[in-house]
Design an enzyme around this catalytic site. Sequence first.
Site, short mmCIF file in Angstrom:
data_model
loop_
_atom_site.label_atom_id
_atom_site.label_comp_id
_atom_site.label_asym_id
_atom_site.label_seq_id
_atom_site.Cartn_x
_atom_site.Cartn_y
_atom_site.Cartn_z
N TRP A 101 18.86 104.07 4.51
CA TRP A 101 18.56 103.73 3.13
C TRP A 101 19.83 103.22 2.46
CZ3 TRP A 101 16.22 107.94 5.51
CH2 TRP A 101 14.83 107.88 5.56
N HIS A 131 13.13 105.95 -1.92
CA HIS A 131 11.73 106.04 -1.51
C HIS A 131 11.00 106.98 -2.47
CE1 HIS A 131 13.13 109.31 1.64
NE2 HIS A 131 13.65 109.50 0.44
N ARG A 183 16.71 99.59 -3.15
CA ARG A 183 17.65 99.59 -2.03
C ARG A 183 18.60 98.42 -2.17
NH1 ARG A 183 13.76 101.31 2.95
NH2 ARG A 183 12.76 102.99 1.78
N GLN A 237 6.46 101.58 -3.64
CA GLN A 237 5.90 102.35 -2.53
C GLN A 237 4.80 103.25 -3.08
OE1 GLN A 237 8.91 104.75 -0.61
NE2 GLN A 237 9.38 103.13 0.85
N VAL A 294 9.22 114.37 8.83
CA VAL A 294 7.95 114.62 9.52
C VAL A 294 8.19 114.89 11.00
CG1 VAL A 294 6.30 113.45 8.01
CG2 VAL A 294 7.68 112.10 9.61
N ALA A 325 1.93 113.44 5.68
CA ALA A 325 2.51 112.61 4.63
C ALA A 325 2.51 111.17 5.11
CB ALA A 325 3.94 113.05 4.32
N1 DAH Z 1 9.98 107.28 2.96
C1 DAH Z 1 9.86 106.41 4.10
C2 DAH Z 1 10.63 105.13 3.84
O1 DAH Z 1 10.85 104.80 2.72
C3 DAH Z 1 8.42 106.10 4.37
C4 DAH Z 1 7.70 107.27 4.92
C5 DAH Z 1 7.64 107.46 6.28
C6 DAH Z 1 7.09 108.18 4.09
C7 DAH Z 1 6.98 108.54 6.81
C8 DAH Z 1 6.43 109.29 4.61
C9 DAH Z 1 6.37 109.44 5.99
O2 DAH Z 1 5.83 110.20 3.86
O3 DAH Z 1 5.70 110.51 6.49
O4 DAH Z 1 10.98 104.45 4.77
#
Ligand code: DAH
Length: 346
Positions: A154, A177, A203, A217, A260, A314
């Site tokens: 990020w 995010h 970003r 998002q 996750v 998620a």
């Molecule tokens: N937060 C991640 C991103 O910005 C995207 C994401 C991936 C969100 C997996 C989630 C997840 O909740 O389970 O790249």
Amino acid sequence: MLEQLEQFKTQADKAITSANTLQELRDVEVHFLGRRGKLALLLQQLRDLPQEERPAAGARANELKKDLIAALAHRAESLKGGTPASTSHVLDITWPGERMPYGHIHPLTRFLRLVTSIFSSMGFEIIEGPEVESTKYNFDLLNIPKDHPARDVWDTFFVRSPEGVKSAEGDLVLRTHTSPMQVRAMETRTPPVRFIVPGRVYRHEATDASHEAMFYQCEGLVIDRGIRVTDLLGTLKIFLQTLFEKKVKIRVRPEFYPFVEPGLDIDMSCLLCDGKGCPACKQSGWMEMMGSGMVHPKVLTNMGVDPKVYSGFAFGLGIDRLMMLYFGIDDVRLSYQSDMRFLEQF
Ligand code: DAH
């Protein structure tokens, strides 16, 4: 002579008020003030006047000229306003009204509303969160500890904290995010929960047709007893099918996201070729849709949820790219340029 001058004034005033167009007014001006106009003739006659009458007549002539110029200018103004003198005080109520141009919702907002309405119909709560976030929520509580290489993914904008607000939550960042709301929202909720978090994220990107420094998002979180990967797959498949109004296939690929375990990337069969392979899907037959996975036990613990009792899934949807696919837009930057040529197409 003075009498002739007064006559001249009466005639000129009358002519000015009855001129109904700028062209007519211009003719009046030439007729009275032009080089061979009426005033010029009168001034010539001045020379033949007896010496003692000349100053008074000369002064009056100059005065009249000034008045006339002012009257012409005034009349010209009111003619430019588009109302002829004879009708300037008449209100024509049969005149058709002018159509007011009216705007509409931005395609991105429209798309976001569609997405939220689909999740809403599946019983998801819709919540929002802060765009200026602390590193504690943006990273730490999501199992991305300081100095962990995953933080490098990020490209973060750091924000200078206001004087004296060195918070216990670490530095302030523009959230990279929407995932930090997973933990924030769980501070005021207990399972079972089902919610989505749409919103802007930031970003430090060099922008191009598929990258923006600011984009949208939509995070999703479901926690309950006995939640399994199949619940995740079923929910997301129904979401995609409702969105695109089409039967689609989905496939999963393993992917690493620190919050996750297991982490999955979800692909959808290409909308254009139904999986046969075409330029839009780079001949693969599949389109990348989102990151997802089963909530990491450490993250559940950070939420105050017992991982031995509850489990959850998620996901994180990239709204801009999904919208581009939905409307057939080929450059993500168009969404943020307020170019009417683009916006009027929706
Ligand atoms: N937060 C991640 C991103 O910005 C995207 C994401 C991936 C969100 C997996 C989630 C997840 O909740 O389970 O790249």
